[in-house]
Design an enzyme around this catalytic site. Structure first.
Site, PDB file in Angstrom:
ATOM      1  N   HIS A  14       1.000  -1.277   0.278  1.00 26.70           N
ATOM      2  CA  HIS A  14       0.429   0.218  -0.129  1.00 26.70           C
ATOM      3  C   HIS A  14       1.302   1.397   0.246  1.00 26.70           C
ATOM      4  O   HIS A  14       1.160   1.646   0.857  1.00 26.70           O
ATOM      5  CB  HIS A  14      -1.105  -0.357   1.235  1.00 26.70           C
ATOM      6  CG  HIS A  14      -2.175   0.677   1.450  1.00 26.70           C
ATOM      7  ND1 HIS A  14      -3.367   0.493   2.020  1.00 26.70           N
ATOM      8  CD2 HIS A  14      -1.703   2.743   1.056  1.00 26.70           C
ATOM      9  CE1 HIS A  14      -3.822   1.785   1.876  1.00 26.70           C
ATOM     10  NE2 HIS A  14      -2.653   3.001   0.777  1.00 26.70           N
ATOM     11  N   HIS A  16       1.206   4.606  -2.179  1.00 25.98           N
ATOM     12  CA  HIS A  16       0.667   5.633  -3.608  1.00 25.98           C
ATOM     13  C   HIS A  16       2.231   6.354  -4.244  1.00 25.98           C
ATOM     14  O   HIS A  16       2.946   6.763  -3.443  1.00 25.98           O
ATOM     15  CB  HIS A  16      -0.042   6.709  -3.653  1.00 25.98           C
ATOM     16  CG  HIS A  16      -0.827   6.150  -2.718  1.00 25.98           C
ATOM     17  ND1 HIS A  16      -2.408   6.378  -3.060  1.00 25.98           N
ATOM     18  CD2 HIS A  16      -1.224   5.602  -1.821  1.00 25.98           C
ATOM     19  CE1 HIS A  16      -3.752   6.140  -2.384  1.00 25.98           C
ATOM     20  NE2 HIS A  16      -2.866   5.366  -1.152  1.00 25.98           N
ATOM     21  N   HIS A 194      -9.633   1.297  -1.569  1.00 28.19           N
ATOM     22  CA  HIS A 194      -9.569   1.510  -0.248  1.00 28.19           C
ATOM     23  C   HIS A 194     -10.381   0.979   0.390  1.00 28.19           C
ATOM     24  O   HIS A 194     -11.760   1.760  -0.524  1.00 28.19           O
ATOM     25  CB  HIS A 194      -8.670   2.823  -0.473  1.00 28.19           C
ATOM     26  CG  HIS A 194      -8.098   3.473  -0.634  1.00 28.19           C
ATOM     27  ND1 HIS A 194      -6.991   2.977  -1.003  1.00 28.19           N
ATOM     28  CD2 HIS A 194      -6.984   4.327   0.745  1.00 28.19           C
ATOM     29  CE1 HIS A 194      -5.693   3.127  -1.187  1.00 28.19           C
ATOM     30  NE2 HIS A 194      -5.986   3.749  -0.808  1.00 28.19           N
ATOM     31  N   GLU A 197     -11.576   3.188   5.702  1.00 27.51           N
ATOM     32  CA  GLU A 197     -10.296   4.057   7.132  1.00 27.51           C
ATOM     33  C   GLU A 197     -10.960   5.490   6.999  1.00 27.51           C
ATOM     34  O   GLU A 197     -11.065   5.697   8.550  1.00 27.51           O
ATOM     35  CB  GLU A 197      -9.128   4.551   5.000  1.00 27.51           C
ATOM     36  CG  GLU A 197      -8.185   5.701   5.763  1.00 27.51           C
ATOM     37  CD  GLU A 197      -7.645   6.411   4.715  1.00 27.51           C
ATOM     38  OE1 GLU A 197      -8.402   6.372   3.647  1.00 27.51           O
ATOM     39  OE2 GLU A 197      -6.658   6.801   4.750  1.00 27.51           O
ATOM     40  N   ASP A 275       1.480   3.798   2.766  1.00 29.80           N
ATOM     41  CA  ASP A 275       1.020   4.971   2.629  1.00 29.80           C
ATOM     42  C   ASP A 275       0.822   6.274   1.375  1.00 29.80           C
ATOM     43  O   ASP A 275       1.366   5.366   0.255  1.00 29.80           O
ATOM     44  CB  ASP A 275      -0.668   5.614   3.614  1.00 29.80           C
ATOM     45  CG  ASP A 275      -1.869   5.280   2.928  1.00 29.80           C
ATOM     46  OD1 ASP A 275      -1.580   5.208   2.162  1.00 29.80           O
ATOM     47  OD2 ASP A 275      -2.684   6.180   3.540  1.00 29.80           O
ATOM     48  N   ASP A 276       1.500   6.771   2.197  1.00 33.35           N
ATOM     49  CA  ASP A 276       2.058   7.425   1.800  1.00 33.35           C
ATOM     50  C   ASP A 276       3.371   8.143   2.721  1.00 33.35           C
ATOM     51  O   ASP A 276       3.295   9.555   3.405  1.00 33.35           O
ATOM     52  CB  ASP A 276       1.145   9.135   1.825  1.00 33.35           C
ATOM     53  CG  ASP A 276       0.269   8.380   0.859  1.00 33.35           C
ATOM     54  OD1 ASP A 276       0.259   8.729  -0.171  1.00 33.35           O
ATOM     55  OD2 ASP A 276      -0.441   9.033   1.655  1.00 33.35           O
TER      56      ASP A 276
HETATM   57  N1  ADE Z   1      -4.075   8.644  -1.780  1.00 36.94           N
HETATM   58  C1  ADE Z   1      -3.577   8.916  -1.180  1.00 36.94           C
HETATM   59  N2  ADE Z   1      -2.898   8.816   0.228  1.00 36.94           N
HETATM   60  C2  ADE Z   1      -4.720   8.053   0.725  1.00 36.94           C
HETATM   61  C3  ADE Z   1      -5.269   8.007   2.064  1.00 36.94           C
HETATM   62  N3  ADE Z   1      -4.308   7.841   2.435  1.00 36.94           N
HETATM   63  N4  ADE Z   1      -6.098   7.311   1.768  1.00 36.94           N
HETATM   64  C4  ADE Z   1      -7.060   7.861   0.407  1.00 36.94           C
HETATM   65  N5  ADE Z   1      -6.588   7.969  -0.747  1.00 36.94           N
HETATM   66  C5  ADE Z   1      -5.780   7.748  -0.714  1.00 36.94           C
HETATM   67 ZN    ZN Z   2      -3.735   4.838   0.202  1.00 34.15          ZN
END
Ligand code: ADE
Ligand code: ZN
Length: 331
Positions: A14, A16, A194, A197, A275-276
């Site tokens: 996961h 991005h 997703h 969340e 994630d990011d």
């Molecule tokens: N795009 C990038 N990070 C995200 C996240 N945590 N949830 C949904 N979309 C995303």
């Molecule tokens: Zn994500």
């Protein structure tokens, strides 16, 4: 840094790719492509990394992604990330690429993939990291646009392992994308989404039952529905949990309140991801470290989490077996 976790072979499921850009690269690309950002330097940009919720993050995230224009930009972003994977002990990663983000700038899929796929080849050679691409749809845009994107991507399916669904979760339930997911499935692509969340447990049900996903991204709000948790345990559908992200975006007030330990101990197939990472203060090892600091995970639990990550990946079975043996032998 915990060298045991860092050197443990890990998969990241996961990630991005735009969320892996460090401030230095974002400013370099803005400069290179003559795009004005409201941040004068790296510190100013980093100071903006304070988020109230998912949307407040996405506003900044899309602004930063807008600095990517040419194949070399996508190449630099991806190769920098793969280098950090190697440093982080991530031996395999499956990245989300959101082709729709680039439509307004008339950047076609061919341009994006030219850079990313070249970096993936180089990353395998230089850093020994394998990387698969997941075509990730933006859920706040019409399902029709997602369908068009899937059609435009068809000539490149040899470079794409599956489809995903991200961006503002509410009020865009998974069922809106059923036709796109059915088509992706019929074309032989894997499916993830997703769900759970910021959105309710019902969105996780929809992703499972209507989209037919192989994994749920995040999924932590499944805990609000005991029947759903039971179903996840029975089917062993993996959740790609992103602990630092969840705290940064205020899904949980702090790491001690995160339900990752409870879900794992209940028998849910939990995997740990970033994630990011550039925006949320940590890569995969940092995420493992953060949950260990806040919860009583044992070394055996950590090994199980790493094995879950490999098992839940889209790697061929022989490669999975080889990595799992290495994880089990890891000291
Ligand atoms: N795009 C990038 N990070 C995200 C996240 N945590 N949830 C949904 N979309 C995303
Ligand atoms: Zn994500």
């Amino acid at each position: 840094m915990n060298t045991f976790i860092q050197s443990l072979p890990k998969a990241e499921l996961h990630s991005h790719i735009e969320g892996t850009m460090e401030p230095e690269l974002i400013l370099k690309l803005a400069d290179r492509n003559k795009i004005k950002l409201p941040y004068s330097d790296e510190d100013a940009l980093r100071r903006a990394y304070q988020f109230q919720d998912l949307q407040s993050f996405l506003n900044l995230y899309f602004m930063c992604a807008n600095t990517l224009r040419k194949p070399e930009d996508f190449y630099d972003m991806t190769l920098e990330y793969l280098k950090r994977c190697q440093q982080d002990g991530v031996i395999h990663t499956e990245i989300f690429v959101e082709f729709q983000s680039y439509r307004e700038n008339n950047i076609v899929i061919e341009v994006i993939l030219e850079g990313i796929s070249a970096a993936i080849k180089q990353g395998a050679k230089e850093y020994g990291v394998t990387c698969y691409i997941i075509l990730c749809f933006l859920r706040h845009r019409p399902a029709m646009e997602a369908m068009q994107t899937l059609d435009h991507a068809a000539p490149y399916f040899d470079q794409i392992v599956g489809v995903g669904l991200a961006a503002a979760e509410r009020p865009y339930p998974p069922h809106l994308f059923k036709d796109v997911y059915d088509k992706a499935h019929s074309l032989g692509l894997k499916r993830v989404a997703h769900a759970g969340e910021e959105g309710p447990a019902d969105y996780v049900w929809q992703a499972l039952e209507l989209l037919g996903v192989d994994r749920i991204d995040h999924g932590v709000r499944c805990a609000e529905d005991p029947k759903l948790v039971q179903r996840l345990i029975e089917t062993q559908t993996p959740l790609t949990v992103c602990p630092l992200s969840n705290v940064k975006l205020r899904v949980f007030p702090d790491m001690a309140s995160h339900n990752v330990y409870k879900l794992f101990k209940a028998g849910v197939n939990v995997t740990i991801n970033a994630d990011d990472p550039s925006f949320f203060g940590g890569y995969v090892t940092d995420n493992y470290q953060a949950i260990m600091d806040a919860h009583p995970f044992t070394k055996a639990d950590i090994i199980q989490l790493a094995k879950n990550g490999i098992q839940a990946s889209f790697l061929p079975p022989m490669q999975k077996t080889a990595w799992i043996r290495k994880i089990e032998a890891h000291r």
